[in-house]
Design an enzyme around this catalytic site. Structure first.
Site: not given
Length: 352
Positions: A168-169, A194, A287, A290
Site C-alpha cells: 500500500s503506502t 492499493h 498502512m 490488509d
C-alpha cells in the site's frame, strides 16, 4: 498529536476544498496554504509542517521539480493531489519515484458527490504520511546507490509455482525495487497495490519499462505465464484461480475487503487456495492490516512468506501486523526481498 499540514495549489478553489475537508477532524491542522512552489518554500521554512499536499501543475516552478529539491534538501512527507488523466497518472508515478509518500485524485471541478469519500481518503493518507520515514528512506536510497548489487542469477521454479506481492503506502517504489531485481526466468507474479482506477495501467507500464520481466495490468481470465507480472486493476479485486488446468487471473468488483478494492487479503487468500505450497509471498510497506490474514493462510498452506522490515518500510503497518500475527516466515530489508524470494523458489525446485 496534531498533524500540521501545508496545502500547496495554484487553484483557490482546491486550496479551500482541501483545507475544509482536512479540518473536519481535530487531529489535522492546516497551518497554511501556498499558491506555488516559491511561496511554499518560504512557508515550509516559516511553519515547519509535518506534511505537505502538493499539486503538480503550478506557475513559476513545476511541482515535480519542487518535490525533487524538497526531498534532496529538506525531506518532508508529501501527498500529491493528482488529476485523473493519462498524463496525470504518469506524473504522479514519477512523483512517487522522487519521494512523495502517496497521492489522491483531485476532486471533480463541480465537486458533486464523492467529496466525503475524497476527504476521508485524504485524511487517512495525511495520517500515514505523518507516520512515514521519508528521512530514513532518503538515507537508505543513498546507501543503496553506493552499494554494488550482486545480480540474481535465477529464479527458476517448478511448473505451477507463483509469486504474490501486496503493498500500500510506499508500495510503488518498494514493488519497483523487488521486480527490477528479479530475473526473467521467474514464475508468474501477481501484485495487489492499493491504487485507484485510472492509475494502475500506467503503473504496470512504468514497471514494464524498468524490469526485464513483462509487466501488465491484469485482465479477467488472463493465463498466468512465467516471466510475467500482473498488477491488480484499480477498483477491482484480483484473484488467482485454477481453470482447465491453468492458473488464471480473475477480476471482480465485489465488496471491499479489509477496507480496500483491490485487497491484498483477497489476492493472498486465493493464492493459498489455488497454489498452496507452490507459492511464495511478500507483504511490503503500507498502512493498516490488509494482507496479514491472507498471508497467514498462505503460510499455513505451506508457502514461503516474507515481510518488509521496519527499517526500510516507508510505513511499517501492514508488514508489522503480518509479523505480529505469525504470517511471515521472516522479515528482510527491501533490497534483500527479491533474493529471498528467488532462493525460496530454488528450494522449491530442488524439493520437486
Amino acid at each position: 498529536m496534531t498533524i500540521k499540514v501545508l496545502v500547496v495549489d495554484d487553484s483557490a478553489l482546491i486550496r479551500e476544498v482541501l483545507a475544509r475537508v482536512l479540518a473536519r477532524e481535530s487531529d489535522i491542522n492546516v497551518i497554511g496554504t501556498a499558491v506555488d512552489p516559491i511561496d511554499a518554500r518560504e512557508k515550509i521554512k516559516q511553519l515547519n509542517p509535518d506534511v505537505v499536499t502538493l499539486d503538480i501543475e503550478m506557475p513559476n516552478m513545476n511541482g515535480l521539480a519542487f518535490l525533487e529539491r524538497l526531498m534532496r534538501l529538506r525531506p518532508t512527507p508529501v501527498v500529491m493531489v493528482s488529476t485523473l488523466t493519462t498524463r496525470g497518472a504518469s506524473e504522479t508515478l514519477l512523483a512517487l519515484e522522487l519521494g512523495a509518500v502517496d497521492f489522491v485524485a483531485k476532486p471533480n471541478a463541480d465537486l458533486a458527490g464523492g467529496l466525503e469519500g475524497f476527504g476521508a481518503s485524504l485524511r487517512d493518507k495525511i495520517r500515514a504520511a505523518a507516520r512515514s520515514d521519508v528521512r530514513g528512506r532518503s538515507v537508505s536510497r543513498a546507501e543503496a546507490t553506493a552499494t554494488t548489487k550482486v545480480p540474481i542469477r535465477t529464479a527458476a521454479a517448478p511448473e505451477g509455482a507463483l509469486i504474490a506481492i501486496g503493498a500500500s503506502t510506499g508500495g510503488v517504489e518498494a514493488i519497483r525495487e523487488v521486480l527490477s531485481s528479479l530475473p526473467a526466468d521467474c514464475p508468474p507474479i501477481v501484485i495487489t497495490q492499493h491504487m485507484p482506477a485510472g492509475f494502475t495501467s500506467r503503473f504496470a507500464a512504468r514497471l514494464d519499462e524498468l524490469c526485464v520481466l513483462t509487466v501488465v495490468e491484469a485482465e479477467d481470465r488472463m493465463v498466468l505465464q512465467a516471466g510475467h507480472a500482473y498488477v491488480a486493476r484499480g477498483d477491482h479485486h484480483l484473484r488467482v484461480e485454477r481453470l482447465s488446468g491453468q492458473l488464471k487471473c480473475r477480476l471482480g468488483q465485489d465488496g471491499l475487503e479489509s477496507g480496500h478494492r483491490p485487497s491484498v487479503d483477497v489476492l493472498f487468500e486465493s493464492v493459498a487456495r489455488s497454489v498452496g505450497p507452490m507459492a511464495v509471498g511478500a507483504i511490503l510497506t503500507g498502512m493498516g492490516r490488509d494482507g496479514a490474514r491472507g498471508l497467514k493462510l498462505m503460510r499455513e498452506a505451506g508457502a514461503y512468506t516474507i515481510g518488509q522490515n521496519q527499517a526500510t518500510a516507508l510505513v511499517y503497518g501492514m508488514p508489522r501486523v503480518a509479523f505480529e500475527e505469525g504470517a511471515v516466515v521472516e522479515q528482510a530489508p527491501i533490497d534483500q526481498i527479491a533474493a529471498r524470494l528467488a532462493n525460496a523458489l530454488v528450494r522449491l525446485k530442488s524439493a520437486a
